[in-house]
Scaffold this active site. Structure first.
Site, PDB file in Angstrom:
ATOM      1  N   SER A  97       0.833  -1.208   0.000  1.00 34.61           N
ATOM      2  CA  SER A  97       0.000   0.000   0.000  1.00 34.61           C
ATOM      3  C   SER A  97       0.872   1.265   0.000  1.00 34.61           C
ATOM      4  CB  SER A  97      -0.966  -0.056   1.183  1.00 34.61           C
ATOM      5  OG  SER A  97      -1.988   0.904   1.068  1.00 34.61           O
ATOM      6  N   ASN A 121      -0.696  -4.772  -3.138  1.00 42.26           N
ATOM      7  CA  ASN A 121      -1.841  -3.874  -3.014  1.00 42.26           C
ATOM      8  C   ASN A 121      -1.430  -2.428  -3.269  1.00 42.26           C
ATOM      9  OD1 ASN A 121      -2.094  -6.250  -0.863  1.00 42.26           O
ATOM     10  ND2 ASN A 121      -4.129  -5.816  -1.699  1.00 42.26           N
ATOM     11  N   HIS A 242      -7.524  -6.051   0.777  1.00 44.90           N
ATOM     12  CA  HIS A 242      -6.342  -5.207   0.900  1.00 44.90           C
ATOM     13  C   HIS A 242      -5.263  -5.793   1.816  1.00 44.90           C
ATOM     14  CE1 HIS A 242      -4.334  -1.426   0.156  1.00 44.90           C
ATOM     15  NE2 HIS A 242      -4.137  -1.243   1.452  1.00 44.90           N
TER      16      HIS A 242
END
Length: 264
Positions: A97, A121, A242
């Site tokens: 992320s 992700n 996620h």
């Protein structure tokens, strides 16, 4: 929460865990609101054959915050300093992320420092609607009056709310420093286009992995980055969102172990 991992600190105040001693160095960078413990499954398994360095983002866990209002480039500079302070040389890097955006920045600005790069992700060229939504969340977080439960609805499927992964992530979100969270989220919200065009110039083997149900770091983003990269491959884990490295740890760790065998 599972037991807190014992940390060391760099001279500038970045907290890290150093595990394993064989093979190439693998550096793990977590996402906004998390800390090193979010990598526990990968640390335990991959440190058997590799030296693993996992770091707390600035203002997260035990790491000192960045000063002022840092943007993504400031986090990339911070990461380069961590590599220098630990004298790691050329490394493999995995970012999740926000960590994926930082890793992308390193690939764009100092590709010679990377053997391989893996984005878990990761976001890539958000739509206008997606960018507006994430910037609105960033503005709310900056006020300090933000909902620490809200990310869970995006990050986990309804059938995962009783899982150990869900409980761990929920607790980490409750514990994160509000200022550190706000600073990182602002950089995350505004940084997805800063280095996104770097991939055609990156020769390092590049893995782009996400869950097929992740609404913000979508399979299409992973596939588009893999197509743009000179040596890229996309992996989409079915039935996950996620926090796929925690909800599908065996599959993700196996994908990373395979990636660590790729050559340019």
């Amino acid at each position: 929460m599972s037991q807190t991992l014992q940390r060391s600190k760099t001279p500038s105040g970045s907290a890290y865990v150093d595990r394993g001693s064989g093979g190439e160095v693998l550096v793990l960078i977590h996402g906004v609101g998390m800390r090193i413990e979010a990598w526990r499954p990968q640390i335990e398994q991959l440190s058997i054959r590799h030296r693993i360095i996992a770091v707390d983002l600035p203002g997260h866990g035990s790491s000192a915050p960045l000063m002022g209002k840092p943007d993504l480039s400031d986090f990339v500079t911070w990461f380069g300093a961590v590599i220098d302070e630990l004298e790691l040389g050329v490394v493999n890097v995995v970012g999740h992320s926000m960590g994926a955006l930082i890793a992308t920045g390193m690939a764009a600005t100092a590709p010679e420092r990377l053997h391989r790069i893996a984005l878990l992700n990761g976001v890539y060229k958000r739509t206008i609607e997606a960018r507006q939504a994430v910037e609105a969340r960033a503005n709310e977080i900056v006020t300090g009056a933000f909902d620490r439960e809200a990310p869970l609805g995006r990050w986990f499927a309804p059938n995962e709310t009783n899982s150990d992964a869900y409980r761990l992530v929920r607790e980490l979100l409750q514990q994160v420093d509000a200022g550190g969270y706000a600073a990182a989220y602002r950089a995350f919200a505004t940084g997805d286009t800063l280095y996104c065009d770097c991939w055609p110039a990156v020769a390092s083997p590049a893995l782009f992995l996400t869950g097929d149900g992740d609404p913000n770091s979508t399979p299409e983003m992973a596939k588009d980055m893999a197509k743009a990269a000179r040596n890229g491959r996309a992996v989409v884990i079915k039935g996950h969102r996620h926090m796929v490295n925690l909800t599908a740890p065996e599959e993700v760790t196996a994908a990373l172990a395979n990636w660590l065998t790729w050559t340019a």
